[in-house]
Design an enzyme around this catalytic site. Structure first.
Site, PDB file in Angstrom:
ATOM      1  N   ARG A  64       0.813  -1.221   0.000  1.00  0.00           N
ATOM      2  CA  ARG A  64       0.000   0.000   0.000  1.00  0.00           C
ATOM      3  C   ARG A  64       0.842   1.265   0.000  1.00  0.00           C
ATOM      4  O   ARG A  64       0.383   2.312  -0.464  1.00  0.00           O
ATOM      5  CB  ARG A  64      -0.984  -0.028   1.168  1.00  0.00           C
ATOM      6  CG  ARG A  64      -2.068  -1.088   0.983  1.00  0.00           C
ATOM      7  CD  ARG A  64      -3.104  -1.058   2.077  1.00  0.00           C
ATOM      8  NE  ARG A  64      -2.536  -1.041   3.396  1.00  0.00           N
ATOM      9  CZ  ARG A  64      -2.467  -2.080   4.234  1.00  0.00           C
ATOM     10  NH1 ARG A  64      -2.969  -3.238   3.878  1.00  0.00           N
ATOM     11  NH2 ARG A  64      -1.921  -1.957   5.416  1.00  0.00           N
ATOM     12  N   GLU A 101       6.046  -8.190  16.088  1.00  0.00           N
ATOM     13  CA  GLU A 101       5.463  -8.696  17.328  1.00  0.00           C
ATOM     14  C   GLU A 101       5.356 -10.214  17.306  1.00  0.00           C
ATOM     15  O   GLU A 101       5.402 -10.873  18.333  1.00  0.00           O
ATOM     16  CB  GLU A 101       4.054  -8.129  17.563  1.00  0.00           C
ATOM     17  CG  GLU A 101       3.932  -6.630  17.504  1.00  0.00           C
ATOM     18  CD  GLU A 101       3.811  -6.089  16.084  1.00  0.00           C
ATOM     19  OE1 GLU A 101       2.816  -6.353  15.387  1.00  0.00           O
ATOM     20  OE2 GLU A 101       4.748  -5.395  15.668  1.00  0.00           O
TER      21      GLU A 101
END
Length: 176
Positions: A64, A101
């Site tokens: 994006r 993460e």
């Protein structure tokens, strides 16, 4: 072309609850992309935020980031540098592995895409936790270039991703 100041890009971002998993409120930019005046307003306002600054190229991470990075580069009359996932670029690359993460990832760019001393504006659609943009900053600096700033269409301020970008100039068009 329409007057970009008359359009509120935020009005063209849709909330999608429970995507990609329960409890997440996803900010969907697809309606904005489908509305040329809103899309143009985003590019014009990003360009305005960095006009007058010496910038040699806009670099953006897939996918994006490319949507906004390429037209922004054209608007600023500078080159565009794609930063991609491994194996997507056809020529010699430099890469950087970074931690997420939930594991690790890697980004690559052509080894000759950015020359030492060049001034690079990094761009992505969303600043969330800051991990991908941090890796982009490090990859560009690894090439010997200077990061002029990091620009985002949307910032999820409650995730504090800006903190991972240290003293880098951060500009976000819309903050939630």
């Amino acid at each position: 072309m329409s007057d970009s100041s008359a359009v509120d890009p935020k009005a063209w971002i849709r909330d999608v609850p429970d995507f990609p998993k329960p409890g997440i409120l996803f900010k969907d930019i697809t309606p904005l992309l489908g509305h040329p005046p809103a899309f143009h307003a985003v590019i014009a306002r990003l360009a305005e935020a960095f006009s007058g600054q010496p910038i040699d190229a806009v670099a953006a991470a897939e996918a994006r980031g490319f949507i906004f990075g390429a037209p922004l580069a054209l608007e600023l009359n500078v080159g565009f540098v794609p930063i991609r996932k491994p194996g997507k670029l056809p020529y010699k690359t430099v890469s950087l592995e970074y931690e997420l993460e939930y594991g690790s990832d890697r980004l690559e760019m052509h080894h000759d895409a950015i020359e030492p001393g060049k001034r690079i504006l990094l761009l992505d659609d969303v600043l969330a936790t800051g991990g991908t943009m941090r890796a982009c900053v490090d990859l560009v600096r690894q090439s010997g270039a200077e990061v002029v700033g990091c620009a985002f269409v949307v910032e999820l301020g409650f995730l504090n991703g800006r903190a991972r970008l240290d003293s880098t100039n951060v500009f976000s068009l819309i903050t939630y």
